[in-house]
Design a protein around this motif. Structure first.
Motif, mmCIF file in Angstrom:
data_model
loop_
_atom_site.group_PDB
_atom_site.id
_atom_site.type_symbol
_atom_site.label_atom_id
_atom_site.label_comp_id
_atom_site.label_asym_id
_atom_site.label_seq_id
_atom_site.Cartn_x
_atom_site.Cartn_y
_atom_site.Cartn_z
ATOM 1 N N THR A 16 0.826 -1.205 0.000
ATOM 2 C CA THR A 16 0.000 0.000 0.000
ATOM 3 C C THR A 16 0.861 1.256 0.000
ATOM 4 O O THR A 16 0.624 2.194 -0.768
ATOM 5 N N ASP A 39 -7.875 -3.769 -2.237
ATOM 6 C CA ASP A 39 -7.887 -4.540 -0.991
ATOM 7 C C ASP A 39 -9.190 -4.269 -0.247
ATOM 8 O O ASP A 39 -9.483 -3.115 0.078
ATOM 9 N N HIS A 43 -6.928 -0.204 2.940
ATOM 10 C CA HIS A 43 -5.866 0.573 3.601
ATOM 11 C C HIS A 43 -5.476 1.812 2.808
ATOM 12 O O HIS A 43 -5.229 2.862 3.369
HETATM 13 MG MG LIG Z 1 -2.007 -3.081 1.788
#
Ligand SMILES: [Mg+2]
Ligand SMILES: Nc1ncnc2c1ncn2[C@@H]1O[C@H](COP(=O)(O)OP(=O)(O)O)[C@@H](O)[C@H]1O
Length: 340
Positions: A16, A39, A43
């Motif tokens: 991320t 995801d 995040h």
């Molecule tokens: Mg991630």
């Protein structure tokens, strides 16, 4: 639009952080960039504090049902040239919903084709597993960036991912070109330096030369909902991600890459020998071992037709993962790559 998936089935290795800050860095260099959070834990969506009205779950559902997409508000603007599509937990249930469809690996590709003219780059932040969403991302992308960190670097992890990629190549005939990125390095530690050296020896040119150092400002930026360039442009984190963007731009512009694999050969070394190196055994055409018995190499090629073979130990082999071949002058076959 060039599509880069950021993948690794392990959580916490920096997918991320890399996806958010690479997108920001590309946009700062003037390239119109779309970041998509794939995801279900969202995040990146949190890291950018962007709750989009339309998120990737809605979009993929509409695409799967052949429904039209809204003309506006599909992406959110983060800053100049930087756009974003968020995620939400419902994305996880899509995997189940799509699992029976024949086109289950292509739904994301269909969407990205539709927006391809709007962006220079698209970066996909993948979930920490190798489920259907990740397979969609691998299928849609031309390049994959695989972050690795020192604590949990294991051949096993890299090997499973590579196995999946070989499977995709056999099943769909297409795979992304993979590059590895070292993240969270503390270059002052002797252990880290030895580690970097070891991974470099092992992965050769598959490893990017940019290393992302551990930098607390990267963590803070995410916590404040910012990318590193907006949060702390003078930090080491910003310096590293600017360097990464430069390297990625270099890799992704102009050249056509071919990714070669050889699996299942119990040998000490494998070279690729062919028209591109005048049929000479050369060290920079040595395949890299990324698993118990998986060998791979990325080679940049200009337009043209190239014949080649693998030299695995003492044995000459045609490429078992490439259906294209041509008769050689010794009554055997050469594998063939055609770059258009
Ligand atoms: Mg991630
Ligand atoms: N280079 C770095 N310096 C400092 N913290 C980092 C760095 N890379 C990752 N982190 C932190 O490590 C954690 C995991 O990173 P993240 O990008 O979320 O991994 P993943 O997406 O692979 O699960 C996050 O808290 C992130 O802020």
């Amino acid at each position: 639009m060039k599509i880069i998936s950021v993948v690794n089935q392990k959580g916490g290795c920096g997918k991320t952080i890399s996806a958010v800050n690479l997108s920001a860095a590309l946009s700062k260099k003037g390239f119109k960039t779309l970041l998509i959070d794939l995801d279900p834990q969202a995040h990146a969506t949190f890291a950018l504090r962007k709750e989009s009205i339309f998120n990737i779950t809605d979009i993929l559902e509409r695409i799967a049902q052949n429904e039209s997409l809204p003309e506006t508000a599909l992406y959110q603007s983060v800053s100049e040239n930087f756009y974003f599509i968020g995620s939400r937990i419902g994305l996880a249930s899509l995997e189940h919903k799509f699992s029976q469809r024949d086109d289950r690996l292509d739904i994301l590709s269909l969407f990205l084709k539709a927006v391809s003219a709007d962006f220079d780059y698209c970066v996909l932040d993948c979930p920490p597993n190798l489920g259907l969403i990740t397979l969609n991302a691998l299928q849609a992308s031309e390049y994959s960036l695989i972050p690795l960190n020192i604590c949990d670097f294991s051949l096993r992890g890299v090997e499973i991912l590579k196995d999946i990629i070989i499977m995709l190549k056999e099943f769909k005939g297409k795979t992304p070109i993979c590059f590895y990125l070292l993240n969270q390095m503390d270059k002052r530690s002797r252990f880290a330096l030895t580690f970097i050296q070891r991974v470099k020896e092992q992965l050769g040119s598959l490893l990017l030369s940019t290393v992302i150092r551990s930098n607390v400002h990267l963590k803070e930026a995410a916590a404040y909902g910012k990318n590193i360039f907006d949060y702390m442009p003078e930090s080491r984190g910003a310096e590293d991600f600017a360097a990464l963007a430069k390297e990625i731009l270099n890799i992704t512009s102009g050249k056509a890459w071919t990714q070669l694999f050889l699996k299942g050969e119990k040998v000490d070394n494998v070279y690729v020998i062919g028209d591109f190196n005048n049929w000479q055994k050369q060290e920079n055409y040595k395949l890299r071992k990324v698993g118990e018995d998986i060998w791979t190499l990325n080679i940049p090629l200009e337009k043209g037709k190239y014949r080649y073979k693998f030299l695995a130990g003492d044995a000459w082999l045609t490429d078992p993962h490439n259906k294209l071949s041509e008769d050689d002058s010794f009554g055997g076959k050469n594998s063939l790559i055609i770059v258009e």
